[in-house]
Scaffold this active site. Structure first.
Site, PDB file in Angstrom:
ATOM      1  N   TYR A   1       0.855  -1.192   0.000  1.00 14.27           N
ATOM      2  CA  TYR A   1       0.000   0.000   0.000  1.00 14.27           C
ATOM      3  C   TYR A   1       0.880   1.226   0.000  1.00 14.27           C
ATOM      4  O   TYR A   1       1.813   1.339   0.800  1.00 14.27           O
ATOM      5  CB  TYR A   1      -0.896   0.004   1.243  1.00 14.27           C
ATOM      6  CG  TYR A   1      -1.810   1.210   1.348  1.00 14.27           C
ATOM      7  CD1 TYR A   1      -2.835   1.414   0.420  1.00 14.27           C
ATOM      8  CD2 TYR A   1      -1.657   2.134   2.386  1.00 14.27           C
ATOM      9  CE1 TYR A   1      -3.675   2.525   0.532  1.00 14.27           C
ATOM     10  CE2 TYR A   1      -2.503   3.240   2.495  1.00 14.27           C
ATOM     11  CZ  TYR A   1      -3.510   3.430   1.573  1.00 14.27           C
ATOM     12  OH  TYR A   1      -4.352   4.515   1.676  1.00 14.27           O
TER      13      TYR A   1
ATOM     14  N   ASP B   1       9.301   3.121  -0.042  1.00 14.40           N
ATOM     15  CA  ASP B   1       8.211   3.720   0.719  1.00 14.40           C
ATOM     16  C   ASP B   1       8.414   3.323   2.181  1.00 14.40           C
ATOM     17  O   ASP B   1       8.031   2.232   2.599  1.00 14.40           O
ATOM     18  CB  ASP B   1       6.865   3.233   0.181  1.00 14.40           C
ATOM     19  CG  ASP B   1       5.697   3.824   0.970  1.00 14.40           C
ATOM     20  OD1 ASP B   1       5.948   4.473   2.014  1.00 14.40           O
ATOM     21  OD2 ASP B   1       4.545   3.633   0.541  1.00 14.40           O
TER      22      ASP B   1
ATOM     23  N   LYS C   1       4.051   9.118   8.973  1.00 16.51           N
ATOM     24  CA  LYS C   1       3.803   8.545  10.307  1.00 16.51           C
ATOM     25  C   LYS C   1       4.764   9.089  11.363  1.00 16.51           C
ATOM     26  O   LYS C   1       4.596  10.212  11.794  1.00 16.51           O
ATOM     27  CB  LYS C   1       3.769   7.017  10.190  1.00 16.51           C
ATOM     28  CG  LYS C   1       2.603   6.631   9.261  1.00 16.51           C
ATOM     29  CD  LYS C   1       2.278   5.193   9.023  1.00 16.51           C
ATOM     30  CE  LYS C   1       0.995   5.110   8.206  1.00 16.51           C
ATOM     31  NZ  LYS C   1       0.957   4.111   7.188  1.00 16.51           N
TER      32      LYS C   1
HETATM   33  C1  LIG Z   1       0.325   4.622   5.802  1.00 14.06           C
HETATM   34  C2  LIG Z   1       1.090   4.397   4.575  1.00 14.06           C
HETATM   35  C3  LIG Z   1       0.959   5.216   3.451  1.00 14.06           C
HETATM   36  C4  LIG Z   1      -0.066   6.309   3.370  1.00 14.06           C
HETATM   37  O1  LIG Z   1       0.146   7.298   4.282  1.00 14.06           O
HETATM   38  P1  LIG Z   1      -1.082   8.303   4.615  1.00 14.06           P
HETATM   39  O2  LIG Z   1      -0.475   9.311   5.530  1.00 14.06           O
HETATM   40  O3  LIG Z   1      -2.138   7.454   5.254  1.00 14.06           O
HETATM   41  O4  LIG Z   1      -1.538   8.891   3.331  1.00 14.06           O
HETATM   42  C5  LIG Z   1       1.796   5.010   2.389  1.00 14.06           C
HETATM   43  N1  LIG Z   1       2.701   4.020   2.407  1.00 14.06           N
HETATM   44  C6  LIG Z   1       2.844   3.188   3.454  1.00 14.06           C
HETATM   45  C7  LIG Z   1       3.885   2.121   3.422  1.00 14.06           C
HETATM   46  C8  LIG Z   1       2.037   3.330   4.561  1.00 14.06           C
HETATM   47  O5  LIG Z   1       2.154   2.468   5.579  1.00 14.06           O
END
Ligand SMILES: *Cc1c(COP(=O)(O)O)cnc(C)c1O
Length: 440
Positions: free
Chosen positions: A153, A248, A276
């Site tokens: 994701y 990511d 995060k």
């Molecule tokens: C949470 C997450 C996202 C998205 O971040 P948001 O702040 O919710 O838009 C993208 N990549 C990874 C790996 C994530 O865990």
């Protein structure tokens, strides 16, 4: 203090009332789909407040929390360092649309923490970070195609919302209506941990692939570590074919090590997305990487990306306080110890209840797959016994342990989870695995 076998029944009356009203006001009653608890067959509890590793709901029930706001809360709820920094910042103004010194301070910390990041740009969400990073990768390579893994994701931007794990998996909407096929046709899907399939994709589209975008530890299909040599193999494929490697690290950054998964595995990506933890629990994310690439962003270069609240002073203050607490501390050893203890206790409790599980973990990212075999990719993750997970989840909740409400989410251990909280969780799990055994 061990949890008793049958906890006294909890009332969820106020939660039910608040959530019924929420449903009249917002789609599904929530502002992000997984919070609606659809995967675990009940309504969510509505939270009132948190402190340390615990949250209290609006009926006054207390829980040990492993949701941790889905990753940011590595210090637990309301850590004094962050709340003090925030109250100081809030008194000076909440947003300016002008440069501040706080942006330099956090940028310096991020660049020092993550050696592959030479320049950084702050944005407001992980979704923005990945969306912007692939825009830059496409511009820098003059190529259109992106490789992504099924079950990874990267936020909800159009071209990345393809077989995206997490909420998308749980709700059975691997891609979404409203996204033109012409957009996702530029996204090539390969299984996670599959170098051969990735090499084949490069073979099928020679000179056309701009980048591989990857979660270096997959955390949005449950917790799936990279197999030995996988990330290195991706690095070599990118180098051979002139494509960029984008990590990511929105979840893994400052989570599995201060320098993220790239520090843990010793791989240098071209671009990195953070989120995060970097915002200390406020809306904040970032992308950064090689100087020559990042200088292509406006206003140094032609690639456009902007944000009214980007580099917001409150988010900068919270992020700064958070990173200062993690830097040069024993944080990651402590997290490793308590998380290892938890994983061991869970594995033993499952064995005792004769429930086949694979408890998978990297540092303080952990999850229990209801599967007899280890899970290495999305297809395998989908074979898990989600009915057993639901029984497990609901029993944990009744015993005062708050897990993310889906088989396909990672649990987050924080520095606030002390030995007592871990022991209490393992005791609750003994009962929850017995409940899961009946559903298996
Ligand atoms: C949470 C997450 C996202 C998205 O971040 P948001 O702040 O919710 O838009 C993208 N990549 C990874 C790996 C994530 O865990």
């Amino acid at each position: 203090m061990a949890t008793q076998e049958s906890p006294s029944p909890r009332s969820y009356a106020r939660s039910t009332e608040v959530f019924a009203r929420a449903r009249d006001l917002m789609p599904g009653g929530v502002n992000s789909p997984v919070r609606a608890y659809k995967a675990v067959g009940r309504d969510p509890v509505v939270v009132r407040q948190g402190k340390g590793c615990r949250v209290t709901d609006v009926d006054g029930n207390e829980y040990i929390d492993y949701v941790g706001s889905y990753g940011p809360l590595i210090l637990g709820h309301c850590p004094a360092q962050v709340t003090v920094a925030l109250s100081k910042a809030v008194a000076k103004g909440t947003s300016f649309g002008m440069p501040t010194e706080a942006e330099n301070a956090l940028a310096e910390m991020v660049i020092a923490a993550v050696p592959s990041i030479e320049l950084v740009r702050f944005v407001n969400s992980g979704t923005e970070a990945t969306m912007s990073a692939i825009r830059l990768a496409r511009a820098a390579t003059s190529r259109d195609l992106i490789i992504k893994c099924t079950g990874c994701y990267h936020g909800h931007s159009d071209s990345l919302l393809v077989q995206a794990g997490s909420g998308a998996t749980t709700l059975g909407t691997p891609s979404s209506p409203g996204i033109p096929p012409s957009v996702t046709s530029h996204t090539i899907l390969v299984p996670y941990n599959d170098l051969a399939a990735t090499a084949q994709a490069f073979g099928s589209f020679p000179g056309k692939i701009a980048a591989i975008l990857i979660e270096p530890i997959a955390g949005n299909m449950g917790c799936v570590p990279p197999q030995t040599g996988y990330l290195q193999g991706l690095r070599e494929l990118c180098d051979r074919h002139g494509a960029l490697l984008i990590f990511d690290e929105v979840m893994t950054g400052f989570r599995v090590a201060y320098g993220g998964a790239q520090q843990l595995y010793g791989i240098r990506p071209d671009l990195t997305c953070l989120g995060k933890i970097v915002g200390g629990g406020l809306p904040c994310a970032a992308y950064g990487g090689r100087q020559d690439l990042m200088r292509k962003m406006a206003p140094d270069g032609p690639v456009y990306q902007a944000g009214t609240l980007s580099g917001n002073p409150l988010a900068m203050a919270a992020g700064l306080a958070m990173l200062q607490s993690l830097k040069d501390s024993v944080a990651y050893q402590t997290l490793e110890q308590s998380s290892a203890l938890l994983a061991e206790g869970l594995t033993q409790a499952a064995a005792k209840a004769k429930v086949p599980v694979s408890c998978q973990r990297v540092g303080s990212m952990i999850c229990v797959f209801f599967s007899p075999k280890p899970i290495a990719n999305y297809e395998q993750a989908l074979s898990c016994d989600t009915k057993a997970f639901t029984a497990f989840f609901n029993t944990m909740l009744a015993h005062g342990v708050m897990l993310p409400p889906s088989q396909y989410e990672t649990w987050f251990v924080s520095l606030a989870h002390d030995a007592q909280a871990i022991a209490q969780t393992i005791a609750a799990a003994a009962a929850a695995f017995q409940a899961a055994a009946k559903k298996h």
